[in-house]
Design a protein around this motif. Sequence first.
Motif, PDB file in Angstrom:
ATOM      1  N   VAL A 159       1.598  -7.075 -13.491  1.00 44.48           N
ATOM      2  CA  VAL A 159       1.581  -8.391 -12.842  1.00 44.48           C
ATOM      3  C   VAL A 159       2.053  -8.308 -11.397  1.00 44.48           C
ATOM      4  N   MET A 160       3.082  -7.511 -11.131  1.00 44.38           N
ATOM      5  CA  MET A 160       3.722  -7.543  -9.820  1.00 44.38           C
ATOM      6  C   MET A 160       3.096  -6.582  -8.815  1.00 44.38           C
ATOM      7  N   VAL A 161       2.766  -5.369  -9.242  1.00 40.72           N
ATOM      8  CA  VAL A 161       2.320  -4.331  -8.315  1.00 40.72           C
ATOM      9  C   VAL A 161       0.797  -4.217  -8.363  1.00 40.72           C
ATOM     10  N   PRO A 162       0.117  -4.292  -7.222  1.00 41.28           N
ATOM     11  CA  PRO A 162      -1.339  -4.090  -7.225  1.00 41.28           C
ATOM     12  C   PRO A 162      -1.706  -2.704  -7.736  1.00 41.28           C
ATOM     13  N   SER A 163      -2.820  -2.613  -8.432  1.00 34.76           N
ATOM     14  CA  SER A 163      -3.203  -1.349  -9.066  1.00 34.76           C
ATOM     15  C   SER A 163      -3.497  -0.251  -8.055  1.00 34.76           C
ATOM     16  N   GLY A 209       0.777  -1.221   0.000  1.00 33.79           N
ATOM     17  CA  GLY A 209       0.000   0.000   0.000  1.00 33.79           C
ATOM     18  C   GLY A 209       0.809   1.272   0.000  1.00 33.79           C
ATOM     19  N   ASP A 210       2.088   1.193   0.331  1.00 38.37           N
ATOM     20  CA  ASP A 210       2.929   2.386   0.327  1.00 38.37           C
ATOM     21  C   ASP A 210       3.485   2.613  -1.072  1.00 38.37           C
ATOM     22  N   GLY A 221       6.462   0.647  -3.190  1.00 37.20           N
ATOM     23  CA  GLY A 221       6.084   0.039  -4.465  1.00 37.20           C
ATOM     24  C   GLY A 221       6.940   0.528  -5.616  1.00 37.20           C
ATOM     25  N   LEU A 222       7.236   1.842  -5.636  1.00 39.20           N
ATOM     26  CA  LEU A 222       8.097   2.402  -6.675  1.00 39.20           C
ATOM     27  C   LEU A 222       9.517   1.865  -6.549  1.00 39.20           C
ATOM     28  N   LEU A 223      10.009   1.742  -5.315  1.00 43.45           N
ATOM     29  CA  LEU A 223      11.350   1.200  -5.099  1.00 43.45           C
ATOM     30  C   LEU A 223      11.420  -0.250  -5.564  1.00 43.45           C
TER      31      LEU A 223
END
Length: 321
Positions: free
Chosen positions: A266-270, A183-184, A188-190
């Motif tokens: 695929v990897m990161v939740p929207s 959620g952060d 997520g960007l890192l």
Amino acid sequence: MLLCLAVLLPPGLTPRRVRYDRRYRTLDKYRFIVGFLALPLAFYVLFVISPFLQAIYYSFTDWSGGPVANFVGFDNYRKMWNDERFWDSLEVSVLLLVVAPLLTLVLGMFFAYMITAGGRHRRGQAIAGVVGSSFYKVVYFFPQVLSVAIIAVVWGRVFNTNSGLINGGLDKAGVDGPAWLGGDQTLGLLSLLIVISWSFIGFYVVLFSAAMGAIPKDIYEAALLDGAGRARTFFSVTLPLIWDTVRTGWIYMGIQALDTFAICLVMVPSHVLKVTPVFLYERFRDGQYGYATSIGVVLLVLSMAFSVIVMRAGNRDRIEY
């Protein structure tokens, strides 16, 4: 002058005839080039240029997938301008555009330099790579042979909050692992940045190794005789001589970072992170084809602007060796 030329020319061959023969040979050469390239250029226009032109046209319509596409002018671009979700996704994409090439190329040049010229001096070799450099090239290039979807799935498991490899290791060390994809947006960007760099770094290791391997060893040996260390040799000798390759890699990596789709999808939740290509995909999924193509046109313009800026900013005098 004409008399001397007439004496040197074979009988029957005048200066006018010489100019005519040269002009004919030049024309014949260009006919051969045009004939050789006509078919490839036709395929390129049909399968590359034509889709771009169609996308630009549909970006000015309200096309929703049906046979009718009404012209609406700049309505899609005005809608995009007022869409906060688009700007949020574009902010993430621009961050990747700036940071991902920098991180990937720096690591790629470091590893390539160590593989090519960063090892200890050996008998009969003043310049050599580290021990096992050929093996390292294979290891670094390995991610290039994997599917992007497989990379995203594997790294998604690695960054899993409850059962991931990273948090599992931290838990055994008595440290509570963060929710990498929970959620952060910063985490997520890192995570996305790490995966992008990991998946592309092998290509640039091989690319830069080939460019460094083409540099004559005499130049390195002269730098060593002048007392230059590894860092000074890299910045004063290696980097200027491979700068054209670095600039090309910078443009390519920037476009790859801007076009990050499968890994993020695929990897990161929207709800955590969304890049512009994923936002574009969602508009296609919702049937907003005209709006989606306008987003694609903006990505095209951004990619071209980035390429021009890098070419201008990285323009240096070519060094011949």
